[in-house]
Design an enzyme around this catalytic site. Structure first.
Site, short mmCIF file in Angstrom:
data_model
loop_
_atom_site.label_atom_id
_atom_site.label_comp_id
_atom_site.label_asym_id
_atom_site.label_seq_id
_atom_site.Cartn_x
_atom_site.Cartn_y
_atom_site.Cartn_z
NE ARG A 1 -2.30 -1.31 3.59
CZ ARG A 1 -1.76 -0.57 4.54
NH1 ARG A 1 -1.81 0.75 4.47
NH2 ARG A 1 -1.17 -1.13 5.57
CE1 TYR B 1 1.85 -7.25 -3.81
CE2 TYR B 1 1.07 -6.08 -1.87
CZ TYR B 1 1.69 -7.17 -2.43
OH TYR B 1 2.14 -8.18 -1.64
N GLY C 1 -4.08 -3.77 -1.12
CA GLY C 1 -5.00 -2.73 -0.66
C GLY C 1 -5.12 -1.53 -1.60
CE LYS D 1 -6.71 -4.06 4.90
NZ LYS D 1 -5.92 -4.26 6.05
CG HIS E 1 -7.11 -3.27 10.19
ND1 HIS E 1 -5.81 -2.83 10.34
CD2 HIS E 1 -7.05 -4.27 9.29
CE1 HIS E 1 -5.01 -3.54 9.56
NE2 HIS E 1 -5.73 -4.42 8.92
CB SER F 1 -0.67 -3.61 8.17
OG SER F 1 -1.84 -2.91 7.83
CB CYS G 1 0.70 -6.42 14.18
SG CYS G 1 1.81 -5.05 13.85
N GLY G 2 -0.10 -9.78 13.16
CA GLY G 2 -0.55 -11.07 13.69
C GLY G 2 -2.04 -11.37 13.67
CE LYS G 3 -5.45 -7.18 10.77
NZ LYS G 3 -4.09 -6.65 10.80
CB THR G 4 -3.52 -13.88 9.02
OG1 THR G 4 -3.98 -12.76 8.24
CG2 THR G 4 -3.81 -15.17 8.27
CG ASN G 5 0.31 -15.92 12.25
OD1 ASN G 5 0.80 -17.04 12.28
ND2 ASN G 5 0.61 -15.04 11.32
CG ASP H 1 -7.29 -7.48 7.00
OD1 ASP H 1 -6.34 -7.29 7.78
OD2 ASP H 1 -7.52 -6.72 6.03
CG ASN I 1 3.25 -6.29 2.12
OD1 ASN I 1 2.63 -6.79 3.06
ND2 ASN I 1 2.65 -5.53 1.21
CB SER I 2 5.63 -12.03 -0.58
OG SER I 2 6.16 -12.67 0.56
NE ARG I 3 0.23 -8.64 2.64
CZ ARG I 3 -0.34 -8.25 3.78
NH1 ARG I 3 -1.41 -8.86 4.24
NH2 ARG I 3 0.19 -7.25 4.47
#
Ligand code: GTP
Ligand code: SPV
Ligand code: MN
Length: 659
Positions: free
Chosen positions: A117, A266, A268, A275, A295, A317, A319-323, A342, A435-437
């Site tokens: 972003r 890319y 967001g 977003k 968020h 961003s 900082c561990g939400k998906t985890n 997210d 920041n690869s996704r």
């Protein structure tokens, strides 16, 4: 201002300021429907039936086609067949390649200039500046919200959008955020000239012709996206990834429910449902309609006794939400199920309970650091039908990124790194961009919650805030009240990550984990949170969730994490849930909130942990922090700071002063 990259872009009659925003009135549209059709005659409808679209959508599409002049219009239906067709084309062109080790997985490398972003080029456009930003102190730049006046916006659009799709196809993507037709769901229509975006939107949102039926009289969010490189292209396109990094703009008109994005393909920046819509525009809609767009991940946690609670958590961003959303508990008997990773849209129900839906349909997750050890459920989610962006690929057709070293079949295998270079573990440089996704369908997550698509949402009992805080901040604390919780969220800080354009590490304020996504004046946003807790007359009393703060990232003197994190975070959730259940025997009151007493967090089976360091609330640190936070809120939010939050600031300062 004409782009030097694209001298062909400024085509009359679009040179006058503001003309990109010209709209055809409804009456005029009927009159000129034929004309529009004739105009569209130059732009073949490559797929779909334009005349079957709702009239207001026909108008939107015609208007923007006229502006951006694609070579054809393609109305998406979201089917697998459609995706396959697009994938075949992209594979042929070299933009995507199949990852042969899996089923229907693809990898793609962006132009290395287009990897995250771009906050500095992301704007809110409102007539009054203070609709977007707070009244900051003299000479202080607001960090929440980035305002552009409508006049400048018109000029910026006119120097970019006219003719910007020349020689490309304009895809019309009808999508729903949230289950189609659900009471908390909203509709968007994205126009884009990027087929990568079409493929990702299909994973991340619900793209379907059913959206046209659900639209009816409802409003929808107009999303206009172009990679900003009309044909003939006069610059070298890197990695078959068209973009225009020097000319990027991502602009929102909240009142008009409209998003204009140019120059980037890319995440967001381009998947506008995420977003741009689900946070920046939706927070405006939410304020108007009395709900919240945040968020936050949403998780269901079942304790060994079989009782399930739903929790949302806001972390900045990367900082561990998906985890956390897919956590695999290391403590036997616990079960976590994922509702979303997210974004949460939340509304108080008639029963006074707060309910949340995940407006998304997929995960756009950080790849590095994701492994069977750290996040096995994410790994399972992307074994098929997924797209990987800016990771490395082994000669055996597997993905690779930092964090998979111990899991890769052959650690000496040759790879192509994210920059397209030959690479092996141990070589200088990186395999994958930080920041690869991965982009994966949420339905493929083995622990996706059976109610994840419930149109009414799941009942929320706790809200957690958190960030990367190497110093001073305990593993977990419970705030004293709804207002103290809002204050704590407003003071959220974190170390910067690669999810935005920042380089280098520094601790930055990220209030409510919403700094880059704030859709309107932050003071009014805080006021909205406060107001939502008040029960409207004649309704069931509102039950506000308890608010917590966590920090998985505290470091010891050697710079090592004090807490193992990941699956062991269930131990903290366990403590939180016991607190929710009314057990107050395990907490110590400190000036910032309640912290766990020694022994109150289950440490069974963990290697030795320095408990005192992990949960300490150091006096000097917090006295410094109190000063910094006052300065921050006073200079950044100023007169917009709600009195209730100012009161919390004063009270916390007093408590810390008395330490
Ligand atoms: P966005 O998609 O950008 O909003 O990120 P996110 O908040 O979903 O973050 P994500 O879960 O993808 O984690 C980002 C990075 O933090 C990854 O590299 C993870 O490995 C790492 N991480 C997540 N949880 C923990 C944890 O508990 N401890 C430690 N040390 N690292 C973690
Ligand atoms: C974030 O940065 O918070 C993300 C990734 O979730 S992006 O979609 O690029 O915003
Ligand atoms: Mn995010």
């Amino acid at each position: 201002m004409t782009s030097p990259r694209n001298p062909s872009m400024l085509v009359p009659p679009f040179s006058a300021t503001g003309s990109s925003l010209r709209q055809i009135s409804e009456d005029a549209f009927y009159v000129i429907n034929e004309v529009v059709t004739k105009r569209l005659g130059h732009m073949p409808i490559l797929k779909g039936d334009f005349h079957l679209l709702p009239m207001k959508v026909q108008r939107f599409v015609a208007e923007k086609a006229e502006l951006m002049r694609p070579r054809g219009i393609y109305i998406c239906d979201g089917t697998q067949h459609e995706a396959d067709e697009i994938i075949d084309k992209l594979v042929e062109r070299g933009m995507l390649s199949p990852l042969k080790a899996y089923e229907n997985n693809f990898i793609c490398r962006t132009d290395p200039k287009d990897v995250a972003r771009v906050e500095s080029k992301t704007w809110m456009v409102t007539p009054d500046k203070y609709q977007t930003v707070t009244h900051t102190a003299e000479g202080v730049e607001p960090i929440m919200g980035h305002w552009m006046p409508p006049e400048s916006f018109g000029t910026e659009l006119d120097s970019r959008f006219p003719g910007c799709m020349a020689g490309r196809i304009m895809y019309v993507v009808p999508f729903s955020m949230g289950p189609i037709g659900g009471p908390l769901s909203k509709i968007g229509i994205q126009l884009t000239d990027s087929n990568y975006v079409v493929l990702c939107m299909r994973i991340m949102t619900r793209v379907s012709p059913a959206v046209w039926d659900a639209l009816g009289d409802h409003d929808y969010v107009r999303c206009i996206h172009s990679v900003g490189l009309p044909r003939p292209v006069r610059v070298k396109v890197v990695n078959h990834w068209p973009c225009n990094p020097e000319r990027v703009i991502i602009a929102h008109r909240p009142a008009e429910r409209e998003i204009w994005s140019f120059g980037s393909g890319y995440g967001g920046n381009s998947l506008l449902g995420k977003k741009c819509f689900a946070l920046r525009i939706a927070s405006n809609i939410a304020r108007d309609e009395g709900w919240m767009a945040e968020h936050m991940l949403i998780m269901g946690v079942t304790n060994p006794e079989g009782h399930e609670r739903f929790i949302v958590a806001a972390f900045p961003s990367a900082c561990g939400k998906t985890n956390l959303a897919m956590l695999e508990p290391t403590v036997p008997g616990w079960k976590v199920r994922c509702v979303g990773d997210d974004i949460a849209w939340m509304k108080f129900g008639e029963d006074g309970q707060l309910y949340a839906i995940n407006p998304e349909n997929g995960f756009f997750g950080v790849a590095p650091g994701t492994s069977h050890k750290t996040n096995p459920m994410a790994m399972e989610s992307f074994q098929k039908n997924s797209i990987f962006t800016n990771v490395a690929e082994t000669v055996d057709g597997e993905y690779f990124w930092e964090g998979l070293e111990k899991e890769i079949k052959d650690p000496t295998v040759e790879m192509i790194n994210w920059l397209g270079e030959k690479w092996r573990i141990g070589d200088p440089g990186r395999a994958a961009h930080p920041n690869s996704r991965f982009t994966a369908p949420a339905s493929q997550c083995p622990i996706i919650h059976p109610d994840w698509e419930s149109p009414h949402g799941v009942p929320i009992d706790a809200i957690i805030f958190g960030g990367r805080r190497p110093d001073g901040v305990p593993l977990v604390f419970e705030t004293f009240s709804w207002l103290h919780g809002i204050f704590t969220g407003a003071c959220l800080k974190s170390e910067t990550t690669a999810a935005a354009e920042f380089t280098g590490k520094s601790i930055m304020h990220d209030p409510m984990a919403m700094r880059p996504f704030m859709g309107y004046n932050f003071g009014q946003y805080l006021q909205h949170w406060i107001d939502l807790s008040k029960t409207p007359e004649g309704h069931a009393p509102r039950k506000v969730p308890k608010i917590y703060h966590v920090n998985w990232f505290r470091l010891n003197k050697e710079g090592k994490f004090l807490w193992p994190g990941y699956g062991d975070n269930i131990r903290v959730i366990d403590w939180i849930i016991r607190r929710l259940d009314g057990d107050d025997s395990h907490a110590l009151k400190t000036p910032i909130g309640y912290v766990p007493t020694q022994g109150s967090i289950n440490m069974e089976g963990l290697p030795p942990v320095n408990w005192d360091e992990l949960v300490s609330v150091p006096k000097e640190y917090w006295q410094e922090d109190a000063k910094e936070v006052r300065k921050f809120l006073e200079s950044q939010v100023g007169i917009d700071l709600p009195a209730e939050i100012r009161h919390e600031l004063d009270e916390q300062e007093k408590r810390i002063g008395a330490m």
